[in-house]
Design a protein around this motif. Structure first.
Motif, mmCIF file in Angstrom:
data_model
loop_
_atom_site.group_PDB
_atom_site.id
_atom_site.type_symbol
_atom_site.label_atom_id
_atom_site.label_comp_id
_atom_site.label_asym_id
_atom_site.label_seq_id
_atom_site.Cartn_x
_atom_site.Cartn_y
_atom_site.Cartn_z
ATOM 1 N N ALA A 149 0.830 -1.205 0.000
ATOM 2 C CA ALA A 149 0.000 0.000 0.000
ATOM 3 C C ALA A 149 0.864 1.256 0.000
ATOM 4 O O ALA A 149 0.577 2.228 -0.715
ATOM 5 N N THR A 150 1.939 1.243 0.778
ATOM 6 C CA THR A 150 2.825 2.411 0.850
ATOM 7 C C THR A 150 3.575 2.600 -0.461
ATOM 8 O O THR A 150 3.728 3.729 -0.951
ATOM 9 N N LEU A 151 4.017 1.502 -1.050
ATOM 10 C CA LEU A 151 4.705 1.563 -2.341
ATOM 11 C C LEU A 151 3.791 2.139 -3.420
ATOM 12 O O LEU A 151 4.160 3.083 -4.132
ATOM 13 N N ARG A 152 2.590 1.575 -3.535
ATOM 14 C CA ARG A 152 1.655 2.046 -4.569
ATOM 15 C C ARG A 152 1.220 3.493 -4.301
ATOM 16 O O ARG A 152 1.039 4.275 -5.244
ATOM 17 N N ALA A 153 1.051 3.858 -3.036
ATOM 18 C CA ALA A 153 0.677 5.234 -2.714
ATOM 19 C C ALA A 153 1.734 6.213 -3.197
ATOM 20 O O ALA A 153 1.417 7.278 -3.739
ATOM 21 N N ASN A 154 2.997 5.850 -3.023
ATOM 22 C CA ASN A 154 4.077 6.704 -3.520
ATOM 23 C C ASN A 154 4.100 6.738 -5.042
ATOM 24 O O ASN A 154 4.245 7.801 -5.653
ATOM 25 N N GLU A 155 3.945 5.574 -5.675
ATOM 26 C CA GLU A 155 3.979 5.517 -7.142
ATOM 27 C C GLU A 155 2.824 6.300 -7.763
ATOM 28 O O GLU A 155 2.971 6.892 -8.835
ATOM 29 N N MET A 156 1.669 6.284 -7.091
ATOM 30 C CA MET A 156 0.478 6.975 -7.612
ATOM 31 C C MET A 156 0.411 8.443 -7.186
ATOM 32 O O MET A 156 -0.554 9.133 -7.479
ATOM 33 N N SER A 157 1.432 8.909 -6.455
ATOM 34 C CA SER A 157 1.457 10.294 -5.946
ATOM 35 C C SER A 157 0.264 10.598 -5.049
ATOM 36 O O SER A 157 -0.323 11.691 -5.107
ATOM 37 N N CYS A 158 -0.115 9.629 -4.215
ATOM 38 C CA CYS A 158 -1.184 9.867 -3.238
ATOM 39 C C CYS A 158 -0.697 10.877 -2.200
ATOM 40 O O CYS A 158 0.491 10.944 -1.884
ATOM 41 N N THR A 188 5.110 10.643 15.428
ATOM 42 C CA THR A 188 6.084 10.588 14.337
ATOM 43 C C THR A 188 6.330 9.138 13.905
ATOM 44 O O THR A 188 6.054 8.196 14.650
ATOM 45 N N TYR A 189 6.884 9.002 12.708
ATOM 46 C CA TYR A 189 7.242 7.669 12.211
ATOM 47 C C TYR A 189 8.216 6.987 13.167
ATOM 48 O O TYR A 189 8.069 5.798 13.474
ATOM 49 N N ASP A 190 9.224 7.733 13.611
ATOM 50 C CA ASP A 190 10.254 7.144 14.475
ATOM 51 C C ASP A 190 9.677 6.696 15.813
ATOM 52 O O ASP A 190 10.111 5.677 16.368
ATOM 53 N N SER A 203 8.730 -1.928 7.543
ATOM 54 C CA SER A 203 9.120 -1.564 6.171
ATOM 55 C C SER A 203 8.200 -0.492 5.610
ATOM 56 O O SER A 203 8.646 0.457 4.953
ATOM 57 N N ALA A 204 6.896 -0.632 5.879
ATOM 58 C CA ALA A 204 5.921 0.343 5.386
ATOM 59 C C ALA A 204 6.119 1.698 6.058
ATOM 60 O O ALA A 204 6.085 2.743 5.395
ATOM 61 N N ILE A 205 6.339 1.697 7.374
ATOM 62 C CA ILE A 205 6.552 2.951 8.100
ATOM 63 C C ILE A 205 7.804 3.656 7.588
ATOM 64 O O ILE A 205 7.815 4.870 7.352
ATOM 65 N N ALA A 206 8.877 2.885 7.382
ATOM 66 C CA ALA A 206 10.133 3.479 6.909
ATOM 67 C C ALA A 206 9.972 4.064 5.503
ATOM 68 O O ALA A 206 10.494 5.147 5.207
ATOM 69 N N LEU A 207 9.246 3.368 4.648
ATOM 70 C CA LEU A 207 9.027 3.849 3.281
ATOM 71 C C LEU A 207 8.179 5.129 3.290
ATOM 72 O O LEU A 207 8.450 6.072 2.530
ATOM 73 N N ALA A 208 7.165 5.166 4.156
ATOM 74 C CA ALA A 208 6.349 6.379 4.279
ATOM 75 C C ALA A 208 7.192 7.537 4.821
ATOM 76 O O ALA A 208 7.103 8.667 4.339
ATOM 77 N N ARG A 209 8.035 7.242 5.819
ATOM 78 C CA ARG A 209 8.891 8.280 6.400
ATOM 79 C C ARG A 209 9.856 8.845 5.368
ATOM 80 O O ARG A 209 10.025 10.065 5.263
ATOM 81 N N ASP A 210 10.466 7.973 4.586
ATOM 82 C CA ASP A 210 11.464 8.422 3.613
ATOM 83 C C ASP A 210 10.852 9.308 2.533
ATOM 84 O O ASP A 210 11.559 10.092 1.894
ATOM 85 N N GLY A 234 -13.940 14.501 12.618
ATOM 86 C CA GLY A 234 -13.731 13.137 13.099
ATOM 87 C C GLY A 234 -12.488 12.953 13.958
ATOM 88 O O GLY A 234 -11.691 13.866 14.157
ATOM 89 N N THR A 235 -12.346 11.721 14.457
ATOM 90 C CA THR A 235 -11.250 11.355 15.351
ATOM 91 C C THR A 235 -10.307 10.404 14.627
ATOM 92 O O THR A 235 -10.755 9.428 14.030
ATOM 93 N N TYR A 236 -9.014 10.703 14.695
ATOM 94 C CA TYR A 236 -8.035 9.871 14.013
ATOM 95 C C TYR A 236 -6.645 10.200 14.575
ATOM 96 O O TYR A 236 -6.477 11.148 15.346
ATOM 97 N N THR A 237 -5.674 9.414 14.181
ATOM 98 C CA THR A 237 -4.272 9.708 14.505
ATOM 99 C C THR A 237 -3.516 9.959 13.202
ATOM 100 O O THR A 237 -3.663 9.199 12.247
ATOM 101 N N ARG A 238 -2.711 10.993 13.215
ATOM 102 C CA ARG A 238 -1.888 11.310 12.052
ATOM 103 C C ARG A 238 -0.442 10.921 12.348
ATOM 104 O O ARG A 238 0.122 11.369 13.343
ATOM 105 N N VAL A 239 0.113 10.065 11.506
ATOM 106 C CA VAL A 239 1.516 9.668 11.639
ATOM 107 C C VAL A 239 2.331 10.452 10.617
ATOM 108 O O VAL A 239 2.129 10.303 9.407
ATOM 109 N N GLN A 240 3.186 11.320 11.109
ATOM 110 C CA GLN A 240 4.037 12.140 10.235
ATOM 111 C C GLN A 240 5.052 12.870 11.107
ATOM 112 O O GLN A 240 4.796 13.154 12.261
ATOM 113 N N ASP A 241 6.216 13.157 10.565
ATOM 114 C CA ASP A 241 7.227 13.917 11.315
ATOM 115 C C ASP A 241 6.801 15.373 11.465
ATOM 116 O O ASP A 241 6.032 15.897 10.668
#
Length: 241
Positions: A149-158, A188-190, A203-210, A234-241
């Motif tokens: 999912a992370t790979l395709r999201a990056n390839e599709m410019s999501c 954060t990702y870390d 692997s997915a977290i690291a790819l999203a972080r990079d 709504g209620t959610y958690t955002r993972v991002q640096d």
């Protein structure tokens, strides 16, 4: 009918587990649950958002479990990939019954049932407002559907990955087992990696972080939750640096 409500993101990846399609069953597909999720996707599609999807296969076969029971890991993983294709076809059928044009795109060629993965063609489907469901993971063993999912999201410019779960975000421990579990609004990702939080695999977290790709963790069981977050609610958690 197109909803003109302003949205936070214009192109997103929705990642859900195969277990999300089981409903209250212990195995397989529960058609009313598949349709309910398809209706959630349609409500977001109607807002003009371009949607990619990746669905796990754990409701049918999980490669790691097969491997743990003595099956050779590569074979078990390929069987898991085939399970994701079955789930993708079920979701395609549910979406198209609601009038949403959908393409299942497989990393393992099987031309009679779905398209092979060609990046430029997939991007064109999105531009034509078709939902793209990416199946068969990355096409390689030892990689999960989270990584796919992370790979395709990056390839599709999501612009973000939406991870639909059974809880409304990321907690420091299982909220179903611990009443004092703390929910993070942002992390954060870390921190996810260091605290071994069950968001996506490492692997997915690291790819999203990079690639600085935000991950939005929300409850798939909350009616209108997916749509609400895209409207800034709504209620959610955002993972991002």
């Amino acid at each position: 009918m197109l909803d003109e409500t302003p949205v936070t993101y214009r192109r997103v990846m929705l990642k859900i587990s195969g277990e999300a399609l089981m409903g209250d069953q212990g195995y397989g597909l529960h058609p009313p649950t598949v349709r309910r999720i398809a209706e959630e996707v349609k409500s977001v599609h109607d807002m003009g958002v371009e949607i990619c999807m990746v669905i796990g296969g754990g409701n049918i076969f999980r490669g790691l479990q097969g491997s743990a029971q003595g099956m050779e890991r590569t074979t078990a993983d390929y069987m898991g990939m085939l399970a994701t294709v079955m789930n993708a076809l079920a979701m395609q059928a549910a979406l198209e019954s609601l009038g949403v044009f959908t393409r299942v795109i497989s990393a393992i060629p099987m031309d009679q049932v779905c398209e092979p993965y060609i990046r430029r063609r997939a991007v064109r489907h999105l531009e034509k407002k078709r939902v793209c469901i990416f199946a068969a993971g990355t096409g390689n063993p030892y990689f999960t559907t989270d990584t796919a999912a992370t790979l395709r999201a990056n390839e599709m410019s999501c612009e973000a990955i939406f991870k639909g779960t059974k809880v409304d975000g990321v907690y420091d421990k299982d909220p179903h087992k611990h009443s004092g579990a703390k929910r993070y609004d942002r992390i954060t990702y870390d921190e996810v990696l260091a605290k071994h939080l069950n968001v996506m695999d490492a692997s997915a977290i690291a790819l999203a972080r990079d690639n600085n790709l935000p991950i939005i963790v929300f409850s798939l069981d909350e009616p209108g939750g997916f749509r609400g977050i895209l409207r800034g609610e709504g209620t959610y958690t955002r993972v991002q640096d």
